[in-house]
Design an enzyme around this catalytic site. Structure first.
Site, PDB file in Angstrom:
ATOM      1  N   GLY A  71       0.814  -1.214   0.000  1.00  0.00           N
ATOM      2  CA  GLY A  71       0.000   0.000   0.000  1.00  0.00           C
ATOM      3  C   GLY A  71       0.848   1.264   0.000  1.00  0.00           C
ATOM      4  N   ASN A 151      -8.399   4.108   8.231  1.00  0.00           N
ATOM      5  CA  ASN A 151      -7.839   2.993   8.983  1.00  0.00           C
ATOM      6  C   ASN A 151      -7.973   3.153  10.494  1.00  0.00           C
ATOM      7  OD1 ASN A 151      -5.927   5.022   7.965  1.00  0.00           O
ATOM      8  ND2 ASN A 151      -4.486   4.053   9.355  1.00  0.00           N
ATOM      9  N   GLN A 179      -8.003  -0.200   3.135  1.00  0.00           N
ATOM     10  CA  GLN A 179      -8.946  -0.723   4.134  1.00  0.00           C
ATOM     11  C   GLN A 179     -10.285  -1.130   3.535  1.00  0.00           C
ATOM     12  OE1 GLN A 179      -8.291  -1.623   7.096  1.00  0.00           O
ATOM     13  NE2 GLN A 179      -6.236  -0.772   7.169  1.00  0.00           N
ATOM     14  N   THR A 237      12.433  -7.459  -9.962  1.00  0.00           N
ATOM     15  CA  THR A 237      11.945  -8.824 -10.164  1.00  0.00           C
ATOM     16  C   THR A 237      10.658  -9.021  -9.368  1.00  0.00           C
ATOM     17  OG1 THR A 237      14.195  -9.592 -10.470  1.00  0.00           O
ATOM     18  CG2 THR A 237      12.547 -11.270  -9.943  1.00  0.00           C
ATOM     19  N   CYS A 325       0.977   2.813  12.820  1.00  0.00           N
ATOM     20  CA  CYS A 325       2.143   3.486  12.259  1.00  0.00           C
ATOM     21  C   CYS A 325       2.575   4.669  13.108  1.00  0.00           C
ATOM     22  CB  CYS A 325       1.847   3.955  10.850  1.00  0.00           C
ATOM     23  SG  CYS A 325       0.858   2.783   9.959  1.00  0.00           S
TER      24      CYS A 325
END
Ligand SMILES: *Cc1c(COP(=O)(O)O)cnc(C)c1O
Length: 392
Positions: A71, A151, A179, A237, A325
């Protein structure tokens, strides 16, 4: 000790059937999808299949979907990538005060580079005002970025209306749907969404994988530079096992959306009602109805959120104060402040989010423990003592 996980918004466990699907891509079918040999070609096919699955869940074309590292990267790319591509048209962006830091900090970085950002206010339930949004869009506005479901407090914005406004005004509309994806039926075409962020670990897939939907025709520049992966737009990758897991989680979420929502809403409302009925001096934050199906957010007066979290953790219960966070900093949550809560009340906040593995027994246990911890903390609180003395 009993362990109860009520922090599904921070991250969800990878479902066992998802993990099963991922395993062989680590140890057996490990080829680099860019290679020309069979090891690589097999994975190229499976990667395309995964892309189709995720694209289908949001009614997007397979070429409109790009896999990322999650995200955070998708938010960064959507905003910085559009800003870079559109800077000759204008340097004004619009967002809200309650976005995830992946959006807010990207906006702040753009401000340092000479862009101008308008941060929309929200009301006390966390909703933006649509008329206000309309009036803030200018000739030089290039992007509106407004999250789908918040959130912290779970509030869901009127995404269809926002999409319509942006389309009429001819500005790109990005939504951080981390969310919302897997919790709401999202049709990017119907909703007029130009760019949309998704993440694997919030929908019972692995961490470190996500996607950005970019509508065909949207001008966006790369923010990472390297190889030709993801149709030359996102080098590196491909994280094949994680992408396979993300797609499987997305497929399951899409297929079981109705039951999933019903289950979560029932548990969420049961938790909300018990807390509001059985604990005094508590405020329920967020919107009463336009809300993430698994989200509850409470403010307990005379309580410090961190002590509450520790008290609960000692009893095996995992919750969160505000956003995962921002924990570690002592600032109250920017979301709760934007909703107009005072510092004191914002500090006494607790987010409990239910998920697919939550049971009613777990909620009952949590409410009983919560009542004890709160009584214990309030009995030590000078503020509470003052309050009781004033009542006499
Ligand atoms: C978790 C979250 C993100 C970040 O996603 P990651 O995959 O963890 O980088 C962004 N926005 C919202 C609303 C989130 O809840």
């Amino acid at each position: 000790m009993k362990r109860v996980y009520l922090d599904y918004t921070a991250t969800a466990p990878t479902k066992p059937e998802v993990f099963e699907k991922m395993k062989k891509y680590y140890t057996e079918q490990f080829g680099n999808p860019s290679s020309v040999h069979t090891f690589g070609l097999l994975n190229r096919d499976d990667l395309l299949e995964a892309r189709k699955i995720v694209a289908t869940t949001i009614n997007a074309d397979v070429n409109e979907l790009f896999f990322t590292s999650g995200g955070t990267e998708s938010d960064n790319w959507a905003i910085a990538g559009v800003a870079k591509a559109m800077k000759n048209k204008g340097k004004h962006l619009i967002t809200t005060k309650i976005e995830h830091h992946a959006v807010l900090h990207t906006m702040q970085d753009l401000e340092k580079q000479g862009f101008e950002v308008t941060y929309l206010e929200v009301d006390d339930m966390g909703k933006i005002d649509l008329e206000n949004l309309k009036s803030e869009i200018r000739e030089d506005t290039i992007l509106v970025s407004i999250m789908y479901a918040n959130n912290e407090v779970g509030t869901v914005q009127d995404i269809a209306e926002i999409g319509k406004i942006c389309k009429e005004k001819k500005v790109y509309f990005h939504t951080d749907a981390v969310q919302a994806y897997g919790n709401f039926l999202i049709d990017v075409k119907k909703l007029n969404i130009d760019l949309m962020t998704m993440s694997g670990h919030k929908i019972y897939g692995p961490k470190g994988v996500g996607a950005l939907y970019v509508r065909k025709g949207v001008k966006i520049k790369n923010i990472l530079h390297g190889g030709a992966q993801e149709r030359k737009k996102r080098p590196g990758t491909e994280n094949v096992p994680a992408i396979i897991g993300f797609a499987e989680a997305a497929r399951i979420a899409h297929k079981t959306l109705d039951e999933h929502r019903e289950k979560l809403i029932e548990l969420r409302d049961y938790l909300r009602d018990r807390v509001l009925n059985e604990i005094d001096h508590v405020k329920y934050n967020g919107h009463p109805t336009d809300r993430h199906p698994g989200n509850t957010n409470f403010s307990f007066h005379f309580i410090e959120g961190e002590s509450l979290l520790i008290g609960l953790d000692m009893r095996g219960i995992a919750g969160s104060s505000g956003s995962a966070c921002t924990s570690g900093s002592l600032d109250p949550s920017h979301v709760l402040m934007a909703l107009g809560l005072s510092h004191d009340i914002a500090h006494g906040s607790l987010r409990l989010t239910v998920g697919d593995f939550t049971t009613k027994e777990e909620i009952d246990y949590t409410v009983e423990q919560l009542k004890e911890v709160i009584t214990w903390l309030r009995n030590m609180s000078p503020l509470y003592e003052d309050f009781l003395n004033k009542q006499k």
